[in-house]
Enzyme design. Sequence first.
Site, PDB file in Angstrom:
ATOM      1  N   THR A  89       0.821  -1.211   0.000  1.00 42.26           N
ATOM      2  CA  THR A  89       0.000   0.000   0.000  1.00 42.26           C
ATOM      3  C   THR A  89       0.857   1.263   0.000  1.00 42.26           C
ATOM      4  O   THR A  89       1.988   1.243   0.499  1.00 42.26           O
ATOM      5  CB  THR A  89      -0.913  -0.012   1.244  1.00 42.26           C
ATOM      6  OG1 THR A  89      -1.537   1.255   1.381  1.00 42.26           O
ATOM      7  CG2 THR A  89      -0.114  -0.274   2.521  1.00 42.26           C
ATOM      8  N   ASP A  90       0.265   2.363  -0.477  1.00 41.60           N
ATOM      9  CA  ASP A  90       0.966   3.657  -0.396  1.00 41.60           C
ATOM     10  C   ASP A  90       1.046   4.163   1.047  1.00 41.60           C
ATOM     11  O   ASP A  90       1.801   5.086   1.349  1.00 41.60           O
ATOM     12  CB  ASP A  90       0.296   4.705  -1.302  1.00 41.60           C
ATOM     13  CG  ASP A  90      -1.161   4.998  -0.957  1.00 41.60           C
ATOM     14  OD1 ASP A  90      -1.708   4.361  -0.037  1.00 41.60           O
ATOM     15  OD2 ASP A  90      -1.759   5.873  -1.621  1.00 41.60           O
TER      16      ASP A  90
HETATM   17  P1  NAD Z   1      -9.813  -7.229   2.012  1.00 37.60           P
HETATM   18  O1  NAD Z   1      -9.843  -6.948   3.470  1.00 37.60           O
HETATM   19  O2  NAD Z   1     -10.995  -6.949   1.171  1.00 37.60           O
HETATM   20  O3  NAD Z   1      -9.443  -8.770   1.774  1.00 37.60           O
HETATM   21  C1  NAD Z   1      -8.468  -9.425   2.509  1.00 37.60           C
HETATM   22  C2  NAD Z   1      -8.585 -10.913   2.231  1.00 37.60           C
HETATM   23  O4  NAD Z   1      -7.554 -11.590   2.970  1.00 37.60           O
HETATM   24  C3  NAD Z   1      -9.908 -11.524   2.688  1.00 37.60           C
HETATM   25  O5  NAD Z   1     -10.413 -12.396   1.705  1.00 37.60           O
HETATM   26  C4  NAD Z   1      -9.543 -12.293   3.948  1.00 37.60           C
HETATM   27  O6  NAD Z   1     -10.368 -13.428   4.190  1.00 37.60           O
HETATM   28  C5  NAD Z   1      -8.113 -12.695   3.647  1.00 37.60           C
HETATM   29  N1  NAD Z   1      -7.332 -12.917   4.876  1.00 37.60           N
HETATM   30  C6  NAD Z   1      -7.227 -12.095   5.947  1.00 37.60           C
HETATM   31  N2  NAD Z   1      -6.447 -12.659   6.885  1.00 37.60           N
HETATM   32  C7  NAD Z   1      -6.028 -13.852   6.383  1.00 37.60           C
HETATM   33  C8  NAD Z   1      -5.191 -14.886   6.862  1.00 37.60           C
HETATM   34  N3  NAD Z   1      -4.635 -14.820   8.084  1.00 37.60           N
HETATM   35  N4  NAD Z   1      -4.965 -15.959   6.084  1.00 37.60           N
HETATM   36  C9  NAD Z   1      -5.529 -16.053   4.845  1.00 37.60           C
HETATM   37  N5  NAD Z   1      -6.361 -15.119   4.351  1.00 37.60           N
HETATM   38  C10 NAD Z   1      -6.600 -14.029   5.098  1.00 37.60           C
HETATM   39  O7  NAD Z   1      -8.528  -6.463   1.479  1.00 37.60           O
HETATM   40  P2  NAD Z   1      -8.306  -5.679   0.111  1.00 37.60           P
HETATM   41  O8  NAD Z   1      -8.809  -4.298   0.260  1.00 37.60           O
HETATM   42  O9  NAD Z   1      -8.764  -6.519  -1.002  1.00 37.60           O
HETATM   43  O10 NAD Z   1      -6.711  -5.601   0.094  1.00 37.60           O
HETATM   44  C11 NAD Z   1      -5.939  -6.684  -0.437  1.00 37.60           C
HETATM   45  C12 NAD Z   1      -4.469  -6.345  -0.311  1.00 37.60           C
HETATM   46  O11 NAD Z   1      -4.195  -5.150  -1.030  1.00 37.60           O
HETATM   47  C13 NAD Z   1      -4.005  -6.089   1.127  1.00 37.60           C
HETATM   48  O12 NAD Z   1      -2.728  -6.638   1.269  1.00 37.60           O
HETATM   49  C14 NAD Z   1      -3.968  -4.573   1.234  1.00 37.60           C
HETATM   50  O13 NAD Z   1      -2.998  -4.175   2.176  1.00 37.60           O
HETATM   51  C15 NAD Z   1      -3.577  -4.183  -0.171  1.00 37.60           C
HETATM   52  N6  NAD Z   1      -4.050  -2.868  -0.634  1.00 37.60           N
HETATM   53  C16 NAD Z   1      -5.365  -2.518  -0.529  1.00 37.60           C
HETATM   54  C17 NAD Z   1      -5.800  -1.294  -1.035  1.00 37.60           C
HETATM   55  C18 NAD Z   1      -7.240  -0.875  -0.982  1.00 37.60           C
HETATM   56  O14 NAD Z   1      -7.556   0.253  -1.365  1.00 37.60           O
HETATM   57  N7  NAD Z   1      -8.171  -1.711  -0.549  1.00 37.60           N
HETATM   58  C19 NAD Z   1      -4.877  -0.426  -1.636  1.00 37.60           C
HETATM   59  C20 NAD Z   1      -3.524  -0.812  -1.696  1.00 37.60           C
HETATM   60  C21 NAD Z   1      -3.138  -2.039  -1.215  1.00 37.60           C
HETATM   61  O1  DAU Z   2      -4.180   4.006   0.390  1.00 30.97           O
HETATM   62  C1  DAU Z   2      -4.384   2.626   0.301  1.00 30.97           C
HETATM   63  C2  DAU Z   2      -5.246   2.168   1.463  1.00 30.97           C
HETATM   64  O2  DAU Z   2      -6.559   2.658   1.217  1.00 30.97           O
HETATM   65  C3  DAU Z   2      -5.246   0.659   1.640  1.00 30.97           C
HETATM   66  O3  DAU Z   2      -3.959   0.235   1.975  1.00 30.97           O
HETATM   67  C4  DAU Z   2      -6.237   0.248   2.739  1.00 30.97           C
HETATM   68  O4  DAU Z   2      -6.295  -1.167   2.822  1.00 30.97           O
HETATM   69  C5  DAU Z   2      -7.596   0.796   2.383  1.00 30.97           C
HETATM   70  O5  DAU Z   2      -8.525   0.482   3.403  1.00 30.97           O
HETATM   71  C6  DAU Z   2      -7.543   2.313   2.179  1.00 30.97           C
HETATM   72  O6  DAU Z   2      -7.260   2.998   3.424  1.00 30.97           O
HETATM   73  P1  DAU Z   2      -8.014   4.358   3.840  1.00 30.97           P
HETATM   74  O7  DAU Z   2      -7.951   4.488   5.306  1.00 30.97           O
HETATM   75  O8  DAU Z   2      -7.552   5.485   3.010  1.00 30.97           O
HETATM   76  O9  DAU Z   2      -9.508   3.973   3.330  1.00 30.97           O
HETATM   77  P2  DAU Z   2     -10.948   4.166   3.993  1.00 30.97           P
HETATM   78  O10 DAU Z   2     -11.960   3.834   2.962  1.00 30.97           O
HETATM   79  O11 DAU Z   2     -11.065   3.526   5.331  1.00 30.97           O
HETATM   80  O12 DAU Z   2     -11.001   5.749   4.231  1.00 30.97           O
HETATM   81  C7  DAU Z   2     -10.850   6.664   3.145  1.00 30.97           C
HETATM   82  C8  DAU Z   2     -10.896   8.069   3.721  1.00 30.97           C
HETATM   83  O13 DAU Z   2     -12.226   8.329   4.219  1.00 30.97           O
HETATM   84  C9  DAU Z   2      -9.988   8.269   4.919  1.00 30.97           C
HETATM   85  O14 DAU Z   2      -9.464   9.592   4.880  1.00 30.97           O
HETATM   86  C10 DAU Z   2     -10.901   8.115   6.127  1.00 30.97           C
HETATM   87  C11 DAU Z   2     -12.234   8.635   5.613  1.00 30.97           C
HETATM   88  N1  DAU Z   2     -13.438   8.000   6.194  1.00 30.97           N
HETATM   89  C12 DAU Z   2     -13.508   6.644   6.195  1.00 30.97           C
HETATM   90  C13 DAU Z   2     -14.615   6.005   6.714  1.00 30.97           C
HETATM   91  C14 DAU Z   2     -14.697   4.499   6.761  1.00 30.97           C
HETATM   92  C15 DAU Z   2     -14.488   8.787   6.649  1.00 30.97           C
HETATM   93  O15 DAU Z   2     -14.416  10.035   6.606  1.00 30.97           O
HETATM   94  N2  DAU Z   2     -15.582   8.155   7.155  1.00 30.97           N
HETATM   95  C16 DAU Z   2     -15.683   6.802   7.231  1.00 30.97           C
HETATM   96  O16 DAU Z   2     -16.728   6.298   7.729  1.00 30.97           O
END
Ligand code: NAD
Ligand code: DAU
Length: 353
Positions: free
Chosen positions: A134-135
């Site tokens: 992640t960033d």
């Molecule tokens: P998510 O929470 O939607 O999914 C995570 C998955 O991992 C789930 O299917 C869960 O069951 C599985 N998991 C959790 N713990 C586990 C364990 N101990 N063993 C096996 N499986 C397990 O997450 P996401 O948003 O899809 O993110 C996926 C990856 O991408 C993460 O590594 C996250 O850090 C990274 N990432 C996410 C974002 C974002 O915006 N969501 C951005 C950049 C990087």
């Molecule tokens: O930047 C990459 C990351 O983006 C990933 O590594 C994480 O897994 C992913 O969850 C996400 O993190 P953020 O904390 O940025 O995402 P989130 O959707 O939780 O929140 C986005 C922004 O919105 C953040 O500034 C917090 C704010 N927020 C979030 C929630 C859930 C609110 O204002 N209200 C809320 O209820």
Amino acid sequence: MEFSKTIGITGGAGFIGSHVVRFLLKKYPFYRIVNIDALTYAGNLENLKDVDKLPNYIFEQADICDAERIDALFKNYGFNAIIHLAAESHVDRSIMDPLAFVRTNVVGTGILLNACRTYWGGEFKDKLFYHVSTDEVYGSLGPTGFFTEETPYDPRSPYSASKASSDHLVMAYYHTYNLPVVISNCSNNYGSHHFPEKLIPLIINNIRHRQPLPVYGKGENVRDWLWVEDHARAIDIIFHKGTRGEKYNIGGLNEWKNIDLVRLLCSIMDSKLGRPAGQSEQLITFVKDRAGHDLRYAIDASKLTRELGWKPSLQFQEGLEKTVDWYLQNEEWVNHITSGQYQQYYNQQYAKR
Ligand code: NAD
Ligand code: DAU
């Protein structure tokens, strides 16, 4: 059927993981894809129901922290590569329960790296450990500037600290054991199958049910949003063409203040639901800020564009419209997820804000 390689994808039942699994299954029918997922609250096999009968797909329910089980999977499948997405991924949950993040994100990554080292036995030709990160490892930006691959790590939440630790472990295995690795650090993803604890799907769900829209602090924090399928495409390119031992930033060049994004979602939803313009904005509720809330993330993805030719494909308005349409058409998916445990989490997270 003969497969040309077997790829273990961890976290394939989650939001981004399910898009990566679907993308690779369809594009490479000659790769065998083994989805390794513990099915925590965030894992959902419904995310893959359109592809789970394909002959090149296998699901294994396994916890990456269970070293014996991971060893058995390596013995059974002889993976050529691992694409590692499994993680605890929600910052707010990391504030409630940091050790769960240390367990999965740090220890779990260590167990996978060790399994690669053991089973590949120093014979690393055509092998790869791809770590999806992640960033947030770079910390928080002020109003200007971008994160590059050279930006020093400065994580500030238990989530980002655990991801930064896992990145360091991956690089340590590269330098110490020559394990072939690659890391990508991506900005905020959005799209279908996004768990409604995260901002965009939570706001869509709450607008739909005319519930308050919780905006942390003044809504001034900025995130750089990327269409999840563009992330899957970037992972495909880096997996096939990335240089071993390198890091690649992935981002949308698409910065939004939270409050502006929430207002845009209100206007899209009002129009799609046939509500009077401006109605959903009245649900916006400013609530207590997230502890240690990072102000701004913005990714410089020029290395990936320059070296490997990747660019984001979709305009944000178009992507948001598609996302909203998906949530409106998949009410059952949302209802399954938001019943039971989700309500408990929601009350704990928002009741006293
Ligand atoms: P998510 O929470 O939607 O999914 C995570 C998955 O991992 C789930 O299917 C869960 O069951 C599985 N998991 C959790 N713990 C586990 C364990 N101990 N063993 C096996 N499986 C397990 O997450 P996401 O948003 O899809 O993110 C996926 C990856 O991408 C993460 O590594 C996250 O850090 C990274 N990432 C996410 C974002 C974002 O915006 N969501 C951005 C950049 C990087
Ligand atoms: O930047 C990459 C990351 O983006 C990933 O590594 C994480 O897994 C992913 O969850 C996400 O993190 P953020 O904390 O940025 O995402 P989130 O959707 O939780 O929140 C986005 C922004 O919105 C953040 O500034 C917090 C704010 N927020 C979030 C929630 C859930 C609110 O204002 N209200 C809320 O209820």
